[in-house]
Write an enzyme that holds these catalytic residues in place. Structure first.
Site, short mmCIF file in Angstrom:
data_model
loop_
_atom_site.label_atom_id
_atom_site.label_comp_id
_atom_site.label_asym_id
_atom_site.label_seq_id
_atom_site.Cartn_x
_atom_site.Cartn_y
_atom_site.Cartn_z
N ASP A 141 28.00 60.23 -29.71
CA ASP A 141 28.87 60.39 -28.54
C ASP A 141 30.28 60.82 -28.93
O ASP A 141 31.22 60.03 -28.92
CB ASP A 141 28.89 59.10 -27.71
CG ASP A 141 27.61 58.93 -26.92
OD1 ASP A 141 26.74 59.80 -27.02
OD2 ASP A 141 27.47 57.92 -26.21
N ARG A 193 24.63 62.17 -18.98
CA ARG A 193 24.62 63.62 -19.17
C ARG A 193 23.58 64.04 -20.20
O ARG A 193 23.52 65.21 -20.56
CB ARG A 193 26.00 64.12 -19.60
CG ARG A 193 27.01 64.15 -18.49
CD ARG A 193 28.31 64.77 -18.93
NE ARG A 193 28.95 63.99 -19.98
CZ ARG A 193 29.56 64.51 -21.03
NH1 ARG A 193 29.60 65.81 -21.20
NH2 ARG A 193 30.15 63.73 -21.92
N GLY A 238 26.59 65.13 -14.20
CA GLY A 238 25.71 65.31 -15.35
C GLY A 238 25.97 66.58 -16.13
O GLY A 238 25.26 66.85 -17.11
N ASP A 284 27.74 50.63 -25.93
CA ASP A 284 26.76 51.65 -25.56
C ASP A 284 26.94 52.93 -26.37
O ASP A 284 26.10 53.83 -26.29
CB ASP A 284 26.83 51.96 -24.06
CG ASP A 284 28.24 52.32 -23.61
OD1 ASP A 284 29.10 51.42 -23.63
OD2 ASP A 284 28.49 53.48 -23.24
#
Length: 513
Positions: free
Chosen positions: A278, A101, A134, A268
């Site tokens: 994130d 995204r 996305g 990640d």
């Protein structure tokens, strides 16, 4: 805003896919793919971070800039792209992942030469969206904007947020993965960081045995983001790994200091620079619980529980060590560095707790003191932030029953109050061992214990208001989060209202955003 100075050196150095094809697919042997954001027809700006914009070199916002903030009407110098990376998710190797995204606009240098990367989040599908669209919903976008700015002002290394905008379209999400998808308002966040490079970028190249690209990525990263590393050859890569390990441990200690629970500490989602990145199903700690996990997806195992974050950081560093082994080629060095992580982390952690309690130094007896404190906090479900705020104010004349009932999430009987009184007596005796004055001790506490943390129920209320076209609470929260060590709004310095105890989004959340 001044967009003419945005550059894209990353795409000039590494192999990429320039097809511009946004369809989800594997892209072997490349580190990025060019991709264009969606053309949103009716965007609307909710909030713009003017201070940050000036700081990074973009300047003041003008109405014509809204197109850029949602990915529309891009200047010719901006060639958007998304990066590929890999990762271990909930302990399992997931293979190729990537910016599902997030789309990069590029990077900009300010007047002092500081590099800042700029991304859109929620502006459309990329090759790494893994069958998703996305997009991002308003709910998750408000959370990321406000929480990343909260962490910055708390003094915790983090990405930051430049703007938050509605896209003018609806997005379908199943918030609890319960088979009941619903339409929600779509939004785009523009976020910034010195770099968004993750452990997973290095894992991908190593897993694909693209060792030349892996070495180039290491050299690029060290040259651009680790100027303190001046060594050459293999020693340069060893110094890099040690630096990343230290930064990661420091970040975990900061999370513990302010009571932050990330929720999805996959490799990640680990920054190579030791930044908080994130913001998904995160939570600030309300009632203290080492086993608290903010992510419904993390049940029942609670892999990413509050008290395990240091341990998981070390596990993630093991995976990074495996990825870098082809360049470092020294297993003993990697093992020694990883084994030292625990000692370094716990020394920093205990020193951090000393600061929160107003102790000028760590004594041998403090380990037992901290264990007793943790037991007290968990047994009576005491509010983490409010406990330390109260500790700064109480004295021999305080009514402990009245004061502690304000911060406990369970009823306190006489037995409980007796235990609390015993602990406060222990604390007063421990303070007497300080070599600094009580005033200096109090100052140390005030620097390390925030008066304001962005609780999930406040975010829940703020999101509801914004969805109804109001921004009154948003504006108050911005003022509060920019001054977290001051009590600007006493109404925020209270424990979570009981009406929110079992409301989704006020304690635990899913990853659906």
């Amino acid at each position: 805003m001044n967009l003419t100075n945005i550059k894209q050196p990353f795409t000039e150095v590494f192999p990429g896919d320039f097809s511009g094809n946004p369809l989800q697919r594997n892209t072997p042997k490349v580190l990025f793919s060019s991709v264009m954001p969606v053309d949103f027809k009716k965007p609307k700006l909710i909030i713009f971070n003017e201070k940050l914009s000036e700081e990074i070199g973009l300047g003041k916002y003008e109405e014509k800039d809204l197109g850029f903030l949602v990915g529309n009407h891009l200047p010719d110098n901006i060639k958007p792209y998304s990066t590929a990376y890999a990762g271990h998710q909930f302990g399992n190797w997931a293979g190729q992942l990537g910016d599902g995204r997030a789309i990069y606009a590029g990077e900009i240098n300010n007047a002092e030469g500081k590099i800042t990367e700029i991304q859109w989040k929620g502006a459309g599908a990329t090759p790494y969206s893994r069958h998703a669209d996305g997009r991002a919903v308003l709910r998750s976008s408000v959370r990321e904007y406000l929480m990343s700015e909260t962490m910055y002002h708390l003094g915790v290394p983090t990405t930051r947020a430049l703007s938050l905008s509605l896209t003018g379209e609806n997005v379908v999400r199943d918030i609890l993965y319960s088979g009941n998808p619903q339409e929600e308002k779509g939004a785009v966040v523009v976020r910034t960081a010195e770099s968004f490079l993750r452990f997973g970028h290095f894992e991908l190249m190593s897993a694909q045995q693209e060792y030349t690209t892996l070495q180039n990525l290491l050299d690029f990263t060290i040259q651009n983001y680790f100027p303190e590393i001046q060594s050459e050859g293999i020693q340069k890569y060893k110094d890099f790994f040690e630096n990343v390990s230290t930064r990661t441990a420091d970040l975990m200690v900061e999370w513990f200091r302010v009571g932050f629970v990330h929720g999805v500490m996959n490799t990640d989602n680990m920054s190579i620079l030791g930044l908080t990145i994130d913001y998904g199903p995160f939570s600030m700690m309300d009632e203290y619980d080492l086993n608290f996990t903010s992510n419904t997806t993390d049940l029942p195992g609670r892999r990413y529980a509050f008290g395990k974050q240091g341990q998981i950081a070390q596990w993630n560093l093991w995976q990074l060590a495996n990825a870098l082994h082809p360049m470092i080629k020294d297993e003993k060095f990697l093992e020694d560095t990883l084994n030292k992580f625990g000692d370094y982390f716990w020394k920093k952690h205990d020193k951090m707790l000393c600061n929160k309690f107003g102790f000028d130094q760590l004594l041998e007896s403090d380990e037992d003191f901290f264990v007793n404190w943790q037991g007290l906090m968990q047994e009576f479900q005491l509010d983490y932030t409010l406990f330390f705020n109260l500790l700064e104010k109480i004295d021999a004349t305080s009514d402990l029953k009245t004061e502690f009932e304000k911060i406990a999430y369970v009823p306190l009987d006489e037995k409980a109050l007796s235990k609390i009184k015993d602990f406060i007596n222990q604390y007063e005796l421990r303070l007497e061992k300080n070599e600094i004055s009580r005033a200096e001790s109090l100052e140390l506490m005030q620097k390390n214990n925030p008066k304001f943390t962005l609780r999930n129920y406040l975010l829940y209320e703020c999101i509801e208001e914004i969805e109804n076209g109001k921004t009154t609470l948003l504006e108050k929260l911005i003022t509060a989060l920019e001054n977290p060590y001051e009590e600007k709004f006493p109404e925020f310095s209270v424990k979570r209202p009981s009406k929110y105890d079992d409301v989704s989004g006020c304690s635990m959340l899913s990853c659906s955003s």
